[in-house]
Scaffold this motif. Sequence first.
Motif, PDB file in Angstrom:
ATOM      1  N   PHE A 155       0.807  -1.219   0.000  1.00 49.45           N
ATOM      2  CA  PHE A 155       0.000   0.000   0.000  1.00 49.45           C
ATOM      3  C   PHE A 155       0.845   1.277   0.000  1.00 49.45           C
ATOM      4  CE2 PHE A 155      -2.615  -3.301   1.920  1.00 49.45           C
ATOM      5  CZ  PHE A 155      -3.842  -3.119   1.298  1.00 49.45           C
ATOM      6  N   THR A 156       1.951   1.289   0.757  1.00 42.64           N
ATOM      7  CA  THR A 156       2.695   2.530   0.965  1.00 42.64           C
ATOM      8  C   THR A 156       4.201   2.306   0.880  1.00 42.64           C
ATOM      9  OG1 THR A 156       2.821   2.199   3.362  1.00 42.64           O
ATOM     10  CG2 THR A 156       0.912   3.408   2.529  1.00 42.64           C
ATOM     11  N   GLU A 157       4.918   3.415   0.770  1.00 40.75           N
ATOM     12  CA  GLU A 157       6.376   3.368   0.780  1.00 40.75           C
ATOM     13  C   GLU A 157       6.876   3.290   2.224  1.00 40.75           C
ATOM     14  OE1 GLU A 157       8.558   3.231  -1.790  1.00 40.75           O
ATOM     15  OE2 GLU A 157       6.759   2.958  -3.025  1.00 40.75           O
ATOM     16  N   PRO A 158       7.915   2.500   2.477  1.00 42.06           N
ATOM     17  CA  PRO A 158       8.406   2.367   3.850  1.00 42.06           C
ATOM     18  C   PRO A 158       9.235   3.569   4.296  1.00 42.06           C
ATOM     19  CG  PRO A 158       9.769   1.079   2.366  1.00 42.06           C
ATOM     20  CD  PRO A 158       8.638   1.626   1.535  1.00 42.06           C
ATOM     21  N   ALA A 159       9.333   3.722   5.610  1.00 41.38           N
ATOM     22  CA  ALA A 159      10.239   4.688   6.225  1.00 41.38           C
ATOM     23  C   ALA A 159      11.637   4.059   6.281  1.00 41.38           C
ATOM     24  CB  ALA A 159       9.734   5.031   7.625  1.00 41.38           C
ATOM     25  N   VAL A 172      -5.830   2.805  -0.395  1.00 45.49           N
ATOM     26  CA  VAL A 172      -6.723   1.652  -0.228  1.00 45.49           C
ATOM     27  C   VAL A 172      -7.759   1.625  -1.341  1.00 45.49           C
ATOM     28  CG1 VAL A 172      -8.470   0.606   1.281  1.00 45.49           C
ATOM     29  CG2 VAL A 172      -6.392   1.579   2.274  1.00 45.49           C
ATOM     30  N   ASN A 173      -8.237   2.787  -1.715  1.00 44.31           N
ATOM     31  CA  ASN A 173      -9.320   2.885  -2.695  1.00 44.31           C
ATOM     32  C   ASN A 173      -8.915   2.400  -4.083  1.00 44.31           C
ATOM     33  OD1 ASN A 173     -12.061   3.789  -3.307  1.00 44.31           O
ATOM     34  ND2 ASN A 173     -11.079   5.391  -4.539  1.00 44.31           N
ATOM     35  N   ARG A 174      -7.611   2.374  -4.380  1.00 41.96           N
ATOM     36  CA  ARG A 174      -7.185   1.949  -5.718  1.00 41.96           C
ATOM     37  C   ARG A 174      -7.325   0.442  -5.930  1.00 41.96           C
ATOM     38  NH1 ARG A 174      -1.348   0.693  -5.737  1.00 41.96           N
ATOM     39  NH2 ARG A 174      -0.521   0.927  -3.625  1.00 41.96           N
ATOM     40  N   PHE A 175      -7.604  -0.281  -4.846  1.00 39.37           N
ATOM     41  CA  PHE A 175      -7.821  -1.726  -4.950  1.00 39.37           C
ATOM     42  C   PHE A 175      -9.310  -2.048  -4.877  1.00 39.37           C
ATOM     43  CE2 PHE A 175      -3.564  -1.364  -3.020  1.00 39.37           C
ATOM     44  CZ  PHE A 175      -2.820  -2.096  -3.946  1.00 39.37           C
ATOM     45  N   SER A 176      -9.701  -3.127  -5.521  1.00 37.97           N
ATOM     46  CA  SER A 176     -11.076  -3.605  -5.397  1.00 37.97           C
ATOM     47  C   SER A 176     -11.233  -4.323  -4.062  1.00 37.97           C
ATOM     48  CB  SER A 176     -11.410  -4.569  -6.537  1.00 37.97           C
ATOM     49  OG  SER A 176     -10.671  -5.782  -6.381  1.00 37.97           O
ATOM     50  N   ALA A 195     -15.451   0.758   0.713  1.00 38.96           N
ATOM     51  CA  ALA A 195     -16.467   1.812   0.724  1.00 38.96           C
ATOM     52  C   ALA A 195     -16.040   2.984   1.601  1.00 38.96           C
ATOM     53  CB  ALA A 195     -17.802   1.243   1.211  1.00 38.96           C
ATOM     54  N   LEU A 196     -15.411   2.685   2.734  1.00 39.14           N
ATOM     55  CA  LEU A 196     -14.948   3.738   3.636  1.00 39.14           C
ATOM     56  C   LEU A 196     -13.857   4.573   2.973  1.00 39.14           C
ATOM     57  CD1 LEU A 196     -15.187   4.844   6.588  1.00 39.14           C
ATOM     58  CD2 LEU A 196     -13.280   3.319   7.159  1.00 39.14           C
ATOM     59  N   ALA A 197     -12.903   3.898   2.341  1.00 39.07           N
ATOM     60  CA  ALA A 197     -11.831   4.616   1.649  1.00 39.07           C
ATOM     61  C   ALA A 197     -12.399   5.494   0.542  1.00 39.07           C
ATOM     62  CB  ALA A 197     -10.825   3.621   1.078  1.00 39.07           C
ATOM     63  N   HIS A 198     -13.338   4.947  -0.225  1.00 42.70           N
ATOM     64  CA  HIS A 198     -13.957   5.722  -1.307  1.00 42.70           C
ATOM     65  C   HIS A 198     -14.680   6.944  -0.755  1.00 42.70           C
ATOM     66  CE1 HIS A 198     -15.879   6.618  -5.119  1.00 42.70           C
ATOM     67  NE2 HIS A 198     -17.031   6.704  -4.470  1.00 42.70           N
ATOM     68  N   CYS A 199     -15.328   6.776   0.386  1.00 41.00           N
ATOM     69  CA  CYS A 199     -16.059   7.877   1.007  1.00 41.00           C
ATOM     70  C   CYS A 199     -15.118   9.034   1.344  1.00 41.00           C
ATOM     71  CB  CYS A 199     -16.768   7.373   2.257  1.00 41.00           C
ATOM     72  SG  CYS A 199     -17.929   8.545   2.974  1.00 41.00           S
ATOM     73  N   PHE A 200     -13.947   8.721   1.908  1.00 38.50           N
ATOM     74  CA  PHE A 200     -12.989   9.768   2.258  1.00 38.50           C
ATOM     75  C   PHE A 200     -12.354  10.390   1.017  1.00 38.50           C
ATOM     76  CE2 PHE A 200     -13.409   8.204   6.524  1.00 38.50           C
ATOM     77  CZ  PHE A 200     -12.989   9.234   7.349  1.00 38.50           C
ATOM     78  N   VAL A 201     -12.155   9.583  -0.038  1.00 37.41           N
ATOM     79  CA  VAL A 201     -11.582  10.109  -1.277  1.00 37.41           C
ATOM     80  C   VAL A 201     -12.586  11.004  -2.000  1.00 37.41           C
ATOM     81  CG1 VAL A 201     -10.765   9.480  -3.584  1.00 37.41           C
ATOM     82  CG2 VAL A 201      -9.952   8.217  -1.591  1.00 37.41           C
ATOM     83  N   ALA A 202     -13.833  10.561  -2.051  1.00 40.70           N
ATOM     84  CA  ALA A 202     -14.866  11.305  -2.774  1.00 40.70           C
ATOM     85  C   ALA A 202     -15.308  12.567  -2.043  1.00 40.70           C
ATOM     86  CB  ALA A 202     -16.072  10.398  -3.019  1.00 40.70           C
ATOM     87  N   ASN A 203     -15.051  12.612  -0.728  1.00 41.85           N
ATOM     88  CA  ASN A 203     -15.440  13.775   0.083  1.00 41.85           C
ATOM     89  C   ASN A 203     -14.206  14.327   0.792  1.00 41.85           C
ATOM     90  OD1 ASN A 203     -18.615  13.555   0.044  1.00 41.85           O
ATOM     91  ND2 ASN A 203     -17.848  11.486   0.390  1.00 41.85           N
ATOM     92  N   PRO A 204     -13.396  15.132   0.104  1.00 40.46           N
ATOM     93  CA  PRO A 204     -12.127  15.604   0.673  1.00 40.46           C
ATOM     94  C   PRO A 204     -12.279  16.359   1.992  1.00 40.46           C
ATOM     95  CG  PRO A 204     -12.239  16.070  -1.683  1.00 40.46           C
ATOM     96  CD  PRO A 204     -13.602  15.606  -1.277  1.00 40.46           C
ATOM     97  N   GLY A 205     -13.443  16.948   2.225  1.00 36.63           N
ATOM     98  CA  GLY A 205     -13.644  17.695   3.465  1.00 36.63           C
ATOM     99  C   GLY A 205     -14.058  16.837   4.640  1.00 36.63           C
ATOM    100  N   LEU A 206     -14.261  15.535   4.411  1.00 38.10           N
ATOM    101  CA  LEU A 206     -14.762  14.660   5.469  1.00 38.10           C
ATOM    102  C   LEU A 206     -13.764  14.530   6.615  1.00 38.10           C
ATOM    103  CD1 LEU A 206     -16.977  12.763   6.471  1.00 38.10           C
ATOM    104  CD2 LEU A 206     -15.940  10.930   5.105  1.00 38.10           C
TER     105      LEU A 206
END
Length: 298
Positions: A155-159, A172-176, A195-206
Amino acid sequence: MTTTTLSLTCPDDYSLETLCLTHGWRQLRPFHWEEDAGFLRYVLHTGARSVDLLISQAGDTLAVEVTGDSPLAEEERAALKTALTTMLALDRETATIKRLAHKTSEAHATLVAQGAGRLLTAPTAWENAAKTLLTTNCSWVLTRKMAEALCSTAFTEPAPSGRCPFPAPAEVNRFSAEELKTLAPVGYRSVYLKALAHCFVANPGLETLLSGGRLSHGEAGAQISKFKGFGEYARIHLMTLLGFYGEIPVDSVVRGYMKAVHGVTDIPPFLDAQYGDWGANRWWKFKMESMLLGKNFP
């Protein structure tokens, strides 16, 4: 690799150890509590890259060692301060909790003097919401496994440590939902996590709406209830992490506690009778009771 040390002033009666031991978030990646040393580790994405955090307390000062592949930019310092203030509850008002504790018993008063009244949380509402979803209908062992799997290079780049931060909603949203099942042992929750990830992506102010402290108890509850997979327990659990302490999330662990400690199976009316006098802070009366009895749990 560069390490920068930031210093933060603690509020009165602040204890990093008590903050971390109050509930189980310290056990969910990318958090890692080193109990013997009294250090809290976390991996944070600054908006530009992933960095390692090592947090310790000496008196009224928190030292935060930030390790990255280059010196921190000013924008990163600002992002770090915001994230640290939230996750370490440095701006959390505890005067009312202290007053209630002093009225209840000397033991409660001692507990708040030792740092009770503040809660370790993730720095974003998104991470708190996603991890809340991971606590539903499963053991704590599985919750930890799910969180660890999400904090990975899938999902992410390591530290610099090789550890990864918790993925942002877009990562997360880029995966089915089906793909999420193969990347982490989330099972049926994959549909809800997607669905949760999509909700945060689709609503940037959330994110700002939920974490900004401007919503009333009712408004926050109504917003969270819209999330797929969030029943009453998950709604109350997330609201607690966001600073609403007027309800107690009841799951199998809490039901077991109530039966073992109080001999109660009809829980809702008992919660009102036992903890209702703390009003909007009744969760803290419940939590302090479990701490004083030595029966605290994640």
